[in-house]
Design a protein around this motif. Structure first.
Motif, PDB file in Angstrom:
ATOM      1  N   ASP A   1      -6.001  -4.300   4.327  1.00 51.70           N
ATOM      2  CA  ASP A   1      -4.928  -4.741   3.430  1.00 51.70           C
ATOM      3  C   ASP A   1      -4.681  -6.246   3.549  1.00 51.70           C
ATOM      4  OD1 ASP A   1      -3.703  -4.776   5.886  1.00 51.70           O
ATOM      5  OD2 ASP A   1      -1.984  -3.569   5.286  1.00 51.70           O
ATOM      6  N   THR A   2      -5.526  -6.954   4.330  1.00 49.99           N
ATOM      7  CA  THR A   2      -5.429  -8.414   4.432  1.00 49.99           C
ATOM      8  C   THR A   2      -6.758  -9.116   4.167  1.00 49.99           C
ATOM      9  OG1 THR A   2      -5.852  -8.399   6.817  1.00 49.99           O
ATOM     10  CG2 THR A   2      -3.533  -8.316   6.106  1.00 49.99           C
TER      11      THR A   2
ATOM     12  N   SER B   1      -3.089 -11.158  -0.178  1.00 48.75           N
ATOM     13  CA  SER B   1      -1.771 -10.521  -0.198  1.00 48.75           C
ATOM     14  C   SER B   1      -1.972  -9.261  -1.033  1.00 48.75           C
ATOM     15  CB  SER B   1      -0.728 -11.424  -0.844  1.00 48.75           C
ATOM     16  OG  SER B   1      -0.565 -12.591  -0.083  1.00 48.75           O
ATOM     17  N   TYR B   2      -1.532  -8.139  -0.509  1.00 46.80           N
ATOM     18  CA  TYR B   2      -1.814  -6.835  -1.094  1.00 46.80           C
ATOM     19  C   TYR B   2      -0.525  -6.046  -1.229  1.00 46.80           C
ATOM     20  CZ  TYR B   2      -3.222  -1.881  -0.692  1.00 46.80           C
ATOM     21  OH  TYR B   2      -3.362  -0.529  -0.855  1.00 46.80           O
ATOM     22  N   LYS B   3      -0.312  -5.463  -2.398  1.00 45.87           N
ATOM     23  CA  LYS B   3       0.873  -4.646  -2.624  1.00 45.87           C
ATOM     24  C   LYS B   3       0.474  -3.423  -3.436  1.00 45.87           C
ATOM     25  CE  LYS B   3       5.299  -3.677  -3.007  1.00 45.87           C
ATOM     26  NZ  LYS B   3       6.072  -3.182  -1.916  1.00 45.87           N
ATOM     27  N   LYS B   4       0.644  -2.233  -2.828  1.00 49.13           N
ATOM     28  CA  LYS B   4       0.436  -0.980  -3.561  1.00 49.13           C
ATOM     29  C   LYS B   4       1.737  -0.684  -4.278  1.00 49.13           C
ATOM     30  CE  LYS B   4      -1.045   3.792  -3.009  1.00 49.13           C
ATOM     31  NZ  LYS B   4      -1.569   4.797  -2.089  1.00 49.13           N
ATOM     32  N   ILE B   5       1.716  -0.723  -5.599  1.00 47.60           N
ATOM     33  CA  ILE B   5       2.929  -0.541  -6.389  1.00 47.60           C
ATOM     34  C   ILE B   5       3.253   0.944  -6.556  1.00 47.60           C
ATOM     35  CG2 ILE B   5       3.980  -0.951  -8.655  1.00 47.60           C
ATOM     36  CD1 ILE B   5       2.231  -3.550  -8.702  1.00 47.60           C
TER      37      ILE B   5
ATOM     38  N   TYR C   1      -2.047  -1.567  -8.243  1.00 47.07           N
ATOM     39  CA  TYR C   1      -2.114  -2.486  -7.117  1.00 47.07           C
ATOM     40  C   TYR C   1      -1.985  -3.932  -7.604  1.00 47.07           C
ATOM     41  CZ  TYR C   1      -3.997   1.510  -4.661  1.00 47.07           C
ATOM     42  OH  TYR C   1      -4.159   2.744  -4.111  1.00 47.07           O
TER      43      TYR C   1
ATOM     44  N   SER D   1      -4.824 -13.821  -9.017  1.00 45.43           N
ATOM     45  CA  SER D   1      -3.837 -12.745  -8.950  1.00 45.43           C
ATOM     46  C   SER D   1      -4.337 -11.636  -9.853  1.00 45.43           C
ATOM     47  CB  SER D   1      -2.462 -13.216  -9.429  1.00 45.43           C
ATOM     48  OG  SER D   1      -1.991 -14.264  -8.610  1.00 45.43           O
TER      49      SER D   1
END
Length: 144
Positions: free
Chosen positions: A62-63, A84-88, A93, A106
């Motif tokens: 995740d990095t 930078s990782y974000k699971k929405i 994602y 992005s």
């Protein structure tokens, strides 16, 4: 009366089972269908952008991301990036990174729709907008 209640409960359980996938999450409704898997970490994603541009993305953690970009002529470049990782949610994602060249990427990856939307920003000395120019790209996305 007890047989009616038992039958009603059984029917409700069957209906509920038909509306969940094997991970216990609610199945999508409408025209979209969920593309398996619902997690991208440890997987490889393939993006096809218009004009023959292809990107292979290995989500190492995740990095950390390893990408390979192939242009329409078949010329490839690749690099590892700190992301930078974000699971929405289960299928959406947001990924962001800044390359050594200064290019900022992005992405919104939608496994349900099978799409990738990317926004890039790069140094541009001719730009009156902070000496940066930008571009939106939309393509197809698949995880394997």
């Amino acid at each position: 009366m007890p047989k009616f209640i038992a039958a009603a409960i059984t029917i409700m359980l069957l209906i509920a089972a038909c509306h969940t996938n094997n991970t216990g999450n609610t199945a999508p409704t409408g025209k979209d269908t969920l593309v398996a898997p619902t997690e991208i970490i440890g997987k490889t994603g393939f993006i096809a952008f218009p004009g023959g541009v292809k990107v292979e993305e290995n989500f190492l953690s995740d990095t950390t991301l390893h990408w390979k970009y192939t242009d329409a002529n078949g010329t490839a470049t690749q690099e590892d990036e700190h992301i930078s990782y974000k699971k929405i949610n289960d299928s959406l994602y947001f990924i962001n990174w800044i390359e050594k060249s200064g290019l900022t990427v992005s992405q919104i990856l939608d496994l349900k729709k099978g799409t990738a939307t990317a926004f890039t920003s790069r140094f541009d000395e001719k730009s009156d907008r902070g000496q940066r120019s930008s571009l939106f790209l939309e393509g197809s996305f698949e995880v394997k």
